[in-house]
Design a protein around this motif. Structure first.
Motif, PDB file in Angstrom:
ATOM      1  N   GLY A 172      70.860  58.589 108.641  1.00 46.12           N
ATOM      2  CA  GLY A 172      69.867  58.749 109.696  1.00 46.12           C
ATOM      3  C   GLY A 172      68.530  59.307 109.271  1.00 46.12           C
ATOM      4  N   VAL A 173      68.351  59.550 107.981  1.00 43.53           N
ATOM      5  CA  VAL A 173      67.074  60.076 107.495  1.00 43.53           C
ATOM      6  C   VAL A 173      66.037  58.957 107.505  1.00 43.53           C
ATOM      7  CG1 VAL A 173      65.899  61.201 105.570  1.00 43.53           C
ATOM      8  CG2 VAL A 173      68.298  61.721 106.040  1.00 43.53           C
ATOM      9  N   GLU A 174      64.855  59.241 108.023  1.00 42.56           N
ATOM     10  CA  GLU A 174      63.813  58.220 108.127  1.00 42.56           C
ATOM     11  C   GLU A 174      62.759  58.330 107.035  1.00 42.56           C
ATOM     12  OE1 GLU A 174      62.156  58.306 112.028  1.00 42.56           O
ATOM     13  OE2 GLU A 174      64.059  57.851 113.028  1.00 42.56           O
ATOM     14  N   ASN A 175      62.411  59.550 106.652  1.00 39.53           N
ATOM     15  CA  ASN A 175      61.351  59.743 105.661  1.00 39.53           C
ATOM     16  C   ASN A 175      61.972  60.056 104.301  1.00 39.53           C
ATOM     17  OD1 ASN A 175      59.271  59.527 107.674  1.00 39.53           O
ATOM     18  ND2 ASN A 175      59.829  61.602 108.321  1.00 39.53           N
ATOM     19  N   ILE A 176      61.939  59.081 103.421  1.00 41.24           N
ATOM     20  CA  ILE A 176      62.581  59.191 102.107  1.00 41.24           C
ATOM     21  C   ILE A 176      61.575  58.793 101.031  1.00 41.24           C
ATOM     22  CG2 ILE A 176      64.499  58.422 100.659  1.00 41.24           C
ATOM     23  CD1 ILE A 176      65.907  57.581 103.317  1.00 41.24           C
ATOM     24  N   ILE A 177      61.434  59.623 100.030  1.00 40.69           N
ATOM     25  CA  ILE A 177      60.493  59.374  98.938  1.00 40.69           C
ATOM     26  C   ILE A 177      61.236  59.493  97.615  1.00 40.69           C
ATOM     27  CG2 ILE A 177      58.424  60.220  97.744  1.00 40.69           C
ATOM     28  CD1 ILE A 177      57.376  61.159 100.448  1.00 40.69           C
ATOM     29  N   LEU A 178      61.045  58.505  96.740  1.00 38.61           N
ATOM     30  CA  LEU A 178      61.668  58.526  95.425  1.00 38.61           C
ATOM     31  C   LEU A 178      60.870  59.412  94.475  1.00 38.61           C
ATOM     32  CD1 LEU A 178      62.668  54.776  94.879  1.00 38.61           C
ATOM     33  CD2 LEU A 178      64.208  56.703  95.262  1.00 38.61           C
ATOM     34  N   LEU A 179      61.556  60.312  93.801  1.00 40.42           N
ATOM     35  CA  LEU A 179      60.931  61.152  92.789  1.00 40.42           C
ATOM     36  C   LEU A 179      60.815  60.388  91.477  1.00 40.42           C
ATOM     37  CD1 LEU A 179      62.918  64.449  93.438  1.00 40.42           C
ATOM     38  CD2 LEU A 179      60.477  64.098  93.879  1.00 40.42           C
ATOM     39  N   PRO A 180      59.840  60.725  90.641  1.00 42.63           N
ATOM     40  CA  PRO A 180      59.705  60.050  89.343  1.00 42.63           C
ATOM     41  C   PRO A 180      60.824  60.411  88.387  1.00 42.63           C
ATOM     42  CG  PRO A 180      58.156  61.875  89.498  1.00 42.63           C
ATOM     43  CD  PRO A 180      58.771  61.721  90.856  1.00 42.63           C
ATOM     44  N   SER A 181      61.448  61.565  88.573  1.00 41.48           N
ATOM     45  CA  SER A 181      62.467  62.060  87.658  1.00 41.48           C
ATOM     46  C   SER A 181      63.044  63.332  88.255  1.00 41.48           C
ATOM     47  CB  SER A 181      61.839  62.361  86.291  1.00 41.48           C
ATOM     48  OG  SER A 181      62.698  63.139  85.477  1.00 41.48           O
ATOM     49  N   LEU A 182      64.166  63.795  87.696  1.00 37.29           N
ATOM     50  CA  LEU A 182      64.703  65.092  88.088  1.00 37.29           C
ATOM     51  C   LEU A 182      64.298  66.188  87.106  1.00 37.29           C
ATOM     52  CD1 LEU A 182      68.309  64.371  89.427  1.00 37.29           C
ATOM     53  CD2 LEU A 182      66.318  65.183  90.705  1.00 37.29           C
ATOM     54  N   GLN A 183      63.497  65.857  86.134  1.00 43.54           N
ATOM     55  CA  GLN A 183      62.993  66.882  85.226  1.00 43.54           C
ATOM     56  C   GLN A 183      62.058  67.810  85.989  1.00 43.54           C
ATOM     57  OE1 GLN A 183      61.567  64.220  81.950  1.00 43.54           O
ATOM     58  NE2 GLN A 183      62.853  65.526  80.680  1.00 43.54           N
ATOM     59  N   THR A 184      62.228  69.099  85.777  1.00 45.47           N
ATOM     60  CA  THR A 184      61.476  70.093  86.538  1.00 45.47           C
ATOM     61  C   THR A 184      59.976  69.890  86.427  1.00 45.47           C
ATOM     62  OG1 THR A 184      63.234  71.754  86.403  1.00 45.47           O
ATOM     63  CG2 THR A 184      60.992  72.566  86.749  1.00 45.47           C
ATOM     64  N   ASN A 185      59.482  69.653  85.218  1.00 45.30           N
ATOM     65  CA  ASN A 185      58.025  69.518  85.052  1.00 45.30           C
ATOM     66  C   ASN A 185      57.483  68.304  85.787  1.00 45.30           C
ATOM     67  OD1 ASN A 185      59.297  67.767  83.209  1.00 45.30           O
ATOM     68  ND2 ASN A 185      57.572  67.819  81.808  1.00 45.30           N
ATOM     69  N   GLN A 186      58.254  67.226  85.844  1.00 46.42           N
ATOM     70  CA  GLN A 186      57.783  66.036  86.543  1.00 46.42           C
ATOM     71  C   GLN A 186      57.828  66.227  88.059  1.00 46.42           C
ATOM     72  OE1 GLN A 186      58.806  62.115  85.219  1.00 46.42           O
ATOM     73  NE2 GLN A 186      59.296  62.794  83.149  1.00 46.42           N
ATOM     74  N   ILE A 187      58.818  66.950  88.547  1.00 47.76           N
ATOM     75  CA  ILE A 187      58.859  67.255  89.983  1.00 47.76           C
ATOM     76  C   ILE A 187      57.678  68.138  90.364  1.00 47.76           C
ATOM     77  CG2 ILE A 187      60.136  68.451  91.801  1.00 47.76           C
ATOM     78  CD1 ILE A 187      62.724  67.604  90.432  1.00 47.76           C
ATOM     79  N   VAL A 188      57.383  69.141  89.561  1.00 46.58           N
ATOM     80  CA  VAL A 188      56.255  70.030  89.824  1.00 46.58           C
ATOM     81  C   VAL A 188      54.958  69.238  89.811  1.00 46.58           C
ATOM     82  CG1 VAL A 188      54.920  71.986  88.947  1.00 46.58           C
ATOM     83  CG2 VAL A 188      57.416  72.087  88.971  1.00 46.58           C
ATOM     84  N   ASP A 189      54.780  68.378  88.824  1.00 46.16           N
ATOM     85  CA  ASP A 189      53.564  67.556  88.767  1.00 46.16           C
ATOM     86  C   ASP A 189      53.443  66.664  89.997  1.00 46.16           C
ATOM     87  OD1 ASP A 189      52.879  68.656  86.339  1.00 46.16           O
ATOM     88  OD2 ASP A 189      53.606  66.981  85.138  1.00 46.16           O
TER      89      ASP A 189
END
Length: 245
Positions: A223-240
């Motif tokens: 039921g989630v409507e707003n979903i965004i794919l992250l570039p990676s699960l690496q911490t630095n890439q999530i922060v960026d």
């Protein structure tokens, strides 16, 4: 740049708090709340076969699979073709095996691995999949269909944390949480089990940040409507990613 995201981080400890600390440095508020923990498993038979070099290909499907395999290995990892499901797992595996590791370029899941050119012609090869207890069978079944012999090295199991769902949801709402970083289908499902049904509509209004299409598809089914794919699960890439939104 002002970060308007107020995030729930559901990754395993200690990665959840590490990500919270890193996000705070770029002005992004987040709360660490692991939903599952892990416990290592002992499989001396498979470990012995692996260390004796019986496998041509080794595939790791999570960082925890690598970590708990490494806990059982004394000395060098055997020579093989190594693959990882995504960039974060690739880095963990590369550091552990000290060999070249390949991973998908975009889709970081079993489907992404199966699309790699190097895994198309595996007839007659012996393949070992490093994973947690009770993982998906898609990778195994597809590789067997391509003529490979496939074994599992289940290095850990997931354990549910004893949490008070009502208390946590109230806390998250008071903190104005508007998004959640979900690293796996297992964590996603556990979040929906933990949150009482009367709060499901609030949960589904959050923006879910996920690492793969498989997690996105499951979130949408829930039921989630707003979903965004992250570039990676690496911490630095999530922060960026959040710093540059």
């Amino acid at each position: 740049m002002i970060c308007n995201d107020r995030l729930l981080i559901t990754r395993f400890a200690p990665h959840a708090q590490q990500l919270v600390d890193a996000l705070s440095e770029v002005g992004c508020f987040s709360i660490a709340q692991p939903l599952l923990t892990v416990a290592g498993l002992n499989d001396p038979h498979t470990l012995g076969a692996f260390l004796s070099g019986q496998y041509d290909v080794v595939i790791a499907v999570s960082g925890n699979a690598v970590k708990y395999a490494q806990d059982n290995i004394i000395g060098e990892w055997p020579s093989a073709e190594y693959y990882a499901v995504g960039e974060s797992t690739k880095e963990s595996l590369r550091l552990a095996c000290k060999q070249r590791v390949m991973c998908p370029f975009s889709r970081f899941d079993s489907e992404g691995l199966l699309a790699l050119d190097a895994l198309q012609d595996v007839a007659g090869k012996r393949i070992l999949i490093l994973r947690g207890e009770g993982g998906r069978d898609l990778l195994e079944n597809s590789l067997i269909e391509r003529g490979a012999q496939v074994d599992f090295f289940q290095t850990y199991k997931r354990v549910k944390l004893d949490l008070d769902g009502i208390h946590l949801v109230n806390y998250w709402q008071q903190a104005s949480i508007n998004g959640a970083i979900i690293s796996s289908v297992e964590i996603l499902n556990q979040l929906f089990v933990l949150v009482p049904k009367e709060y499901t509509s609030w949960l589904c209004r959050l923006t879910f940040y996920v690492p793969s299409q498989r997690v996105a598809d499951q979130a949408r089914l829930l039921g989630v409507e707003n979903i965004i794919l992250l570039p990676s699960l690496q911490t630095n890439q999530i922060v960026d990613f959040f710093h540059n939104k």
